[in-house]
Enzyme design. Structure first.
Site, mmCIF file in Angstrom:
data_model
loop_
_atom_site.group_PDB
_atom_site.id
_atom_site.type_symbol
_atom_site.label_atom_id
_atom_site.label_comp_id
_atom_site.label_asym_id
_atom_site.label_seq_id
_atom_site.Cartn_x
_atom_site.Cartn_y
_atom_site.Cartn_z
ATOM 1 N N GLU A 239 -34.638 4.068 25.065
ATOM 2 C CA GLU A 239 -35.748 4.655 24.287
ATOM 3 C C GLU A 239 -37.013 3.968 24.778
ATOM 4 O OE1 GLU A 239 -35.634 7.045 22.028
ATOM 5 O OE2 GLU A 239 -33.509 7.189 21.519
ATOM 6 N N CYS B 83 -44.585 4.475 19.991
ATOM 7 C CA CYS B 83 -44.134 5.141 21.218
ATOM 8 C C CYS B 83 -44.551 6.602 21.186
ATOM 9 C CB CYS B 83 -42.632 5.008 21.375
ATOM 10 S SG CYS B 83 -41.737 5.492 19.898
HETATM 11 P P1 NAD Z 1 -41.200 -4.579 25.919
HETATM 12 O O1 NAD Z 1 -40.617 -3.704 26.956
HETATM 13 O O2 NAD Z 1 -42.146 -5.623 26.319
HETATM 14 O O3 NAD Z 1 -40.017 -5.316 25.101
HETATM 15 C C1 NAD Z 1 -39.025 -4.574 24.423
HETATM 16 C C2 NAD Z 1 -37.782 -5.435 24.281
HETATM 17 O O4 NAD Z 1 -37.173 -5.603 25.565
HETATM 18 C C3 NAD Z 1 -38.044 -6.855 23.761
HETATM 19 O O5 NAD Z 1 -37.021 -7.220 22.874
HETATM 20 C C4 NAD Z 1 -38.000 -7.694 25.026
HETATM 21 O O6 NAD Z 1 -37.671 -9.042 24.812
HETATM 22 C C5 NAD Z 1 -36.899 -6.979 25.793
HETATM 23 N N1 NAD Z 1 -36.897 -7.207 27.236
HETATM 24 C C6 NAD Z 1 -37.958 -7.352 28.059
HETATM 25 N N2 NAD Z 1 -37.540 -7.520 29.326
HETATM 26 C C7 NAD Z 1 -36.191 -7.464 29.301
HETATM 27 C C8 NAD Z 1 -35.182 -7.585 30.299
HETATM 28 N N3 NAD Z 1 -35.482 -7.783 31.581
HETATM 29 N N4 NAD Z 1 -33.899 -7.473 29.921
HETATM 30 C C9 NAD Z 1 -33.573 -7.261 28.630
HETATM 31 N N5 NAD Z 1 -34.481 -7.172 27.642
HETATM 32 C C10 NAD Z 1 -35.781 -7.260 27.975
HETATM 33 O O7 NAD Z 1 -41.886 -3.588 24.828
HETATM 34 P P2 NAD Z 1 -42.798 -3.944 23.588
HETATM 35 O O8 NAD Z 1 -44.137 -4.364 24.054
HETATM 36 O O9 NAD Z 1 -42.056 -4.805 22.617
HETATM 37 O O10 NAD Z 1 -42.902 -2.496 22.888
HETATM 38 C C11 NAD Z 1 -43.788 -1.496 23.304
HETATM 39 C C12 NAD Z 1 -43.117 -0.524 24.235
HETATM 40 O O11 NAD Z 1 -41.922 -0.004 23.641
HETATM 41 C C13 NAD Z 1 -43.974 0.704 24.509
HETATM 42 O O12 NAD Z 1 -43.826 1.074 25.845
HETATM 43 C C14 NAD Z 1 -43.387 1.767 23.581
HETATM 44 O O13 NAD Z 1 -43.638 3.088 23.969
HETATM 45 C C15 NAD Z 1 -41.938 1.418 23.652
HETATM 46 N N6 NAD Z 1 -41.206 1.930 22.492
HETATM 47 C C16 NAD Z 1 -40.392 3.010 22.661
HETATM 48 C C17 NAD Z 1 -39.733 3.556 21.575
HETATM 49 C C18 NAD Z 1 -38.858 4.772 21.708
HETATM 50 O O14 NAD Z 1 -38.097 5.051 20.795
HETATM 51 N N7 NAD Z 1 -38.935 5.518 22.796
HETATM 52 C C19 NAD Z 1 -39.863 2.969 20.308
HETATM 53 C C20 NAD Z 1 -40.679 1.844 20.187
HETATM 54 C C21 NAD Z 1 -41.345 1.331 21.292
#
Ligand code: NAD
Length: 509
Positions: A264, A298
């Site tokens: 997602e 998102c």
């Molecule tokens: P992010 O990608 O920085 O982090 C999201 C999660 O991924 C965190 O828990 C982080 O620690 C983890 N993570 C980061 N790198 C990783 C890796 N290499 N391996 C495993 N885990 C890892 O995102 P954010 O800043 O917390 O949130 C904002 C983003 O999330 C935006 O792009 C938004 O659109 C997206 N988002 C999408 C949805 C959806 O349902 N499509 C919902 C909410 C947020």
């Protein structure tokens, strides 16, 4: 309008956080290297010790062991944990909501709404526990029965983003638990305290109904801790919510070990406004979708594709509404736009606005930082930018409140422009023309996982499947048959005859 930003000091908020954690039954976390900051003041609420790699492995081991018994508990009995969780969430909605505000900066109404979404998905999952249906198909062989059955999958690793710190966990966990899976959750490193509170409530729910509390494990830390979970072959499904960048790292690693991934990821959501649209209704829908949650959903509306004949009056309405938005402390009643999560987010917004203006974009309103007494807090006025074309910066997701407006003359060109971005999460059309509306929802219309008519791009209900196409990752969570991602399917053929006919009429004698 700007609300007073002076009301709270970090020391007040720290005390309030400790009181909320106590009211939610959570023990104070062990302090350590993870600094938990509130975007309200930018100050530190607590520090937390991140999980070690060995602790991640041990959490997965406990979840894998618990799975062996949990998978054989009848699904309606498994739902008892989720039912109790829903009761606890209802009792603690205000406290958990406030914790979400403190950690993620959401205004009160949206934070409580997020907890409501958790309660809603619990109710959905309870009903689902009696509806994990398989099909029975007619067999081509006499005296045979052909059917599909659905079975628990295993350990589900849930990785969640900061901006929906509790609802996304509940979408995954409520479904996974009734499906017979166990869960290891790695929340965002920006919101570990709400995660601690949710984990505590779930542990209590399990204990209250006599279920094994080991069905849910919490690990804390950043991407490297997430990677440990992603690479663990005992984790059958990795459900990861976050940026496209994160998905690009996670997806190949899960695929390399033939695990399953439910992704997602980011969106770059657009709305088409046609000449027949009800412009007042469109403007209201647009303002909530674009400026709500300070542009940090998102599903936030980021691109407006408006017919040239109505662009002037529509943009005037949106700009007028933008000027009325109260930006400020999300704990205050009446504030509609809270802070950005951190400085990096603000820098991203500033950079995107500079690039947009260099591309010929005209800043119609907003975009500036709202100064307050807390230099480490980042409050901004939502920006509206009229763009001459859909340039590279418009095709990117900047996780901040910037709405780019583009104009069109030909409806086909509008759809083409709408779809010409790498992401495919949510979309909308504002029109009173049924042909345009149906076309937008049809096979050659919006290419997104969510397509709405006369409603904005954000604020989905849990009953529908949620997720998007292209770089958004293709996953579906929440309603309808999203539960199938959390189970494995077996096709069963039962011979109740005395003969052994082979399929396709093959004779082997
Ligand atoms: P992010 O990608 O920085 O982090 C999201 C999660 O991924 C965190 O828990 C982080 O620690 C983890 N993570 C980061 N790198 C990783 C890796 N290499 N391996 C495993 N885990 C890892 O995102 P954010 O800043 O917390 O949130 C904002 C983003 O999330 C935006 O792009 C938004 O659109 C997206 N988002 C999408 C949805 C959806 O349902 N499509 C919902 C909410 C947020």
């Amino acid at each position: 309008m700007t609300s007073a930003l002076t009301a709270d000091t970090t020391a007040d908020l720290r005390l309030r956080t400790a009181a909320l954690l106590h009211a939610l039954g959570a023990k104070s976390p062990e302090s350590g290297a993870l600094s938990v900051r509130t975007p309200i003041t930018g100050g530190e609420l607590a520090t937390l010790r991140p999980s070690t790699p060995a602790e991640v492995d041990a959490a997965v081991e406990r979840a894998a062991t618990a799975f062996h018994a949990w998978r054989t508990v009848p699904a309606p009995q498994r739902a008892a944990v989720v039912r109790r969780l829903a009761q606890l969430l209802t009792e603690h909605q205000a406290e958990l909501g406030e914790l979400v505000t403190l950690e993620a900066g959401k205004i009160g109404a949206e934070a409580r709404g997020e907890v409501q979404e958790m309660i809603d998905i619990c109710e959905f999952a309870i009903g689902l526990s009696r509806q994990l249906y398989g099909l029975t198909m007619p067999s081509e062989r006499p005296g045979h029965r052909l059917m599909e059955t659905w079975h628990p999958l295993g350990v589900v690793g849930v990785i969640s983003a900061f901006n929906f710190p509790v609802a996304v966990w509940a979408w995954n966990t409520a479904l996974a638990l009734v499906c017979g899976d166990t869960v290891v959750w790695k929340p965002s490193e920006a919101t570990p305290l709400t995660a601690l509170a949710c984990h505590t409530l779930l542990q209590r729910a399990a204990a209250d109904v006599g279920a094994d509390p080991q069905v849910h494990q919490l690990i804390q830390g950043g991407g490297e801790i997430g990677e440990r979970l992603v690479d663990d072959p005992r984790v059958a499904l990795v459900s990861a919510t976050g940026s496209v960048r994160m998905g690009q790292l996670v997806a190949p690693r899960v695929a390399a070990r033939f695990g399953r991934a439910l992704l997602e990821l980011g969106g770059n959501n657009g709305a088409v406004v046609t000449p027949s649209a009800d412009l007042d209704l469109a403007a209201r829908g647009i303002v909530f979708a674009a400026a709500g949650t300070a542009g940090q959903r998102c599903t936030t509306l980021r691109r407006l594709i408006v017919h040239a004949d109505v662009a002037g009056p529509l943009l005037d309405r949106v700009a007028a509404a933008y000027r009325q938005l109260r930006v400020g402390n999300p704990l205050e009643e009446g504030v509609l736009v809270g802070p950005l999560i951190n400085e990096r987010s603000y820098a991203g917004m500033r950079d995107a606005l500079e690039r947009a203006q260099a591309d010929g974009g005209e800043l119609l309103c907003g975009g500036e930082r709202v100064a307050g007494p807390h230099p480490d807090a980042y409050y901004v006025r939502p920006a509206l930018v009229r763009m001459p074309a859909q340039t590279a910066v418009v095709r990117e997701e900047t996780f901040a409140p910037i709405l780019y407006a583009l104009t069109y003359r030909d409806f086909d060109a509008a759809i083409e422009l709408h779809n010409a971005v790498p992401q495919g999460l949510s979309s909308a059309i504002f029109t009173r023309n049924q042909r345009e509306a149906e076309r937008f929802l049809g096979p050659d219309g919006s290419d997104c996982g969510i397509a709405n008519v006369n409603i904005g791009t954000s604020g989905a209900e849990i009953g529908g499947a949620f997720g998007g196409e292209k770089q958004t990752g293709g996953g579906r969570e929440s309603g309808t048959d999203s539960w199938k991602s959390y189970m494995r399917r077996a096709t069963n053929t039962v011979n109740y005859s005395t003969e052994l006919p082979l399929a396709q009429g093959i004779r082997f004698e």
